[in-house]
Design a protein around this motif. Structure first.
Motif, PDB file in Angstrom:
ATOM      1  N   GLN A  31      30.717  41.321  37.494  1.00 23.83           N
ATOM      2  CA  GLN A  31      31.246  39.963  37.702  1.00 23.83           C
ATOM      3  C   GLN A  31      32.501  39.728  36.845  1.00 23.83           C
ATOM      4  O   GLN A  31      33.471  39.134  37.310  1.00 23.83           O
ATOM      5  N   VAL A  32      32.486  40.229  35.615  1.00 26.44           N
ATOM      6  CA  VAL A  32      33.661  40.098  34.736  1.00 26.44           C
ATOM      7  C   VAL A  32      34.860  40.783  35.398  1.00 26.44           C
ATOM      8  O   VAL A  32      35.941  40.189  35.540  1.00 26.44           O
ATOM      9  N   LEU A  33      34.653  42.026  35.819  1.00 27.08           N
ATOM     10  CA  LEU A  33      35.771  42.783  36.396  1.00 27.08           C
ATOM     11  C   LEU A  33      36.231  42.181  37.712  1.00 27.08           C
ATOM     12  O   LEU A  33      37.438  42.111  37.978  1.00 27.08           O
ATOM     13  N   MET A  34      35.274  41.718  38.515  1.00 34.11           N
ATOM     14  CA  MET A  34      35.637  41.093  39.793  1.00 34.11           C
ATOM     15  C   MET A  34      36.542  39.879  39.564  1.00 34.11           C
ATOM     16  O   MET A  34      37.555  39.709  40.248  1.00 34.11           O
ATOM     17  N   ASN A  35      36.171  39.044  38.602  1.00 38.50           N
ATOM     18  CA  ASN A  35      36.976  37.848  38.319  1.00 38.50           C
ATOM     19  C   ASN A  35      38.383  38.229  37.888  1.00 38.50           C
ATOM     20  O   ASN A  35      39.367  37.614  38.311  1.00 38.50           O
ATOM     21  N   ILE A  36      38.481  39.252  37.062  1.00 38.27           N
ATOM     22  CA  ILE A  36      39.797  39.659  36.561  1.00 38.27           C
ATOM     23  C   ILE A  36      40.626  40.314  37.667  1.00 38.27           C
ATOM     24  O   ILE A  36      41.817  40.017  37.825  1.00 38.27           O
ATOM     25  N   PHE A  37      39.985  41.180  38.445  1.00 38.67           N
ATOM     26  CA  PHE A  37      40.710  41.826  39.552  1.00 38.67           C
ATOM     27  C   PHE A  37      41.169  40.786  40.575  1.00 38.67           C
ATOM     28  O   PHE A  37      42.295  40.835  41.061  1.00 38.67           O
ATOM     29  N   SER A  64      41.443  47.689  30.030  1.00 36.02           N
ATOM     30  CA  SER A  64      42.562  46.763  30.216  1.00 36.02           C
ATOM     31  C   SER A  64      43.005  46.762  31.678  1.00 36.02           C
ATOM     32  O   SER A  64      43.048  47.803  32.341  1.00 36.02           O
ATOM     33  N   VAL A  65      43.269  45.554  32.149  1.00 33.18           N
ATOM     34  CA  VAL A  65      43.675  45.358  33.548  1.00 33.18           C
ATOM     35  C   VAL A  65      45.016  44.634  33.547  1.00 33.18           C
ATOM     36  O   VAL A  65      45.118  43.503  33.059  1.00 33.18           O
ATOM     37  N   SER A  66      46.047  45.289  34.065  1.00 31.63           N
ATOM     38  CA  SER A  66      47.392  44.704  34.078  1.00 31.63           C
ATOM     39  C   SER A  66      47.838  44.434  35.506  1.00 31.63           C
ATOM     40  O   SER A  66      47.562  45.230  36.407  1.00 31.63           O
TER      41      SER A  66
END
Ligand code: ATP
Ligand code: MG
Length: 132
Positions: A31-37, A64-66
């Motif tokens: 869920q964390v990664l989905m929100n950020i992506f 890290s997601v840029s």
């Protein structure tokens, strides 16, 4: 899960993934990664590169997601983890507030900074002591 929207917008991905294992609740971390992506994809309506890097030092495993979107204004950057803060027409403003809570539950941290050129980078820090 975000691939169809990425294809429509012409967003390409770049990944550098270190061989590290993060211990945590898979559904919550998804869920964390989905929100950020999803935020990253929404920030790049005209395409760009979504870069994901997993690295580690002796203290943290870092994800890290840029993106190459518009970045975050000085006024907004203080507030983006507050519940219900949104600059989007139909945003609930809960995505990052929930991500922040989930990271706290993992004794981790979430940080953001604007990139030098375009867009911003979200970093998730997972303490290594928890992840041996
Ligand atoms: N990658 C990004 N680039 C630019 N601004 C961002 C980015 N990620 C988040 N933001 C800013 O942070 C705000 C809060 O994000 P958050 O995910 O919490 O809510 P939202 O995306 O507006 O709504 P929801 O996630 O509920 O659909 C966004 O409205 C936007 O202003
Ligand atoms: Mg969001």
């Amino acid at each position: 899960m975000v691939t169809p929207l990425m294809d429509i917008r012409g967003i390409r991905t770049h990944e550098e993934i270190a061989d590290e294992v993060i211990k945590g609740d898979p559904e919550l971390l998804k869920q964390v990664l989905m929100n950020i992506f999803l935020n990253a994809v929404q920030a790049m309506p005209d395409g760009g590169i979504l870069k994901t890097i997993v690295s580690a030092n002796c203290e943290f495993i870092t994800v890290s997601v840029s993106d190459e979107g518009e970045g975050i204004s000085k006024e907004s950057i203080e507030k983006i983890f507050d519940p219900f803060f949104s600059t989007k027409d139909k945003g609930t403003g809960l995505g990052l507030a929930i991500a922040n809570k989930i990271m706290q539950c993992h004794n981790g941290l979430i940080k953001v900074h604007n990139n030098d050129e375009r867009g911003c980078t979200f970093c998730l820090y997972f303490p290594k002591g928890q992840n041996k």
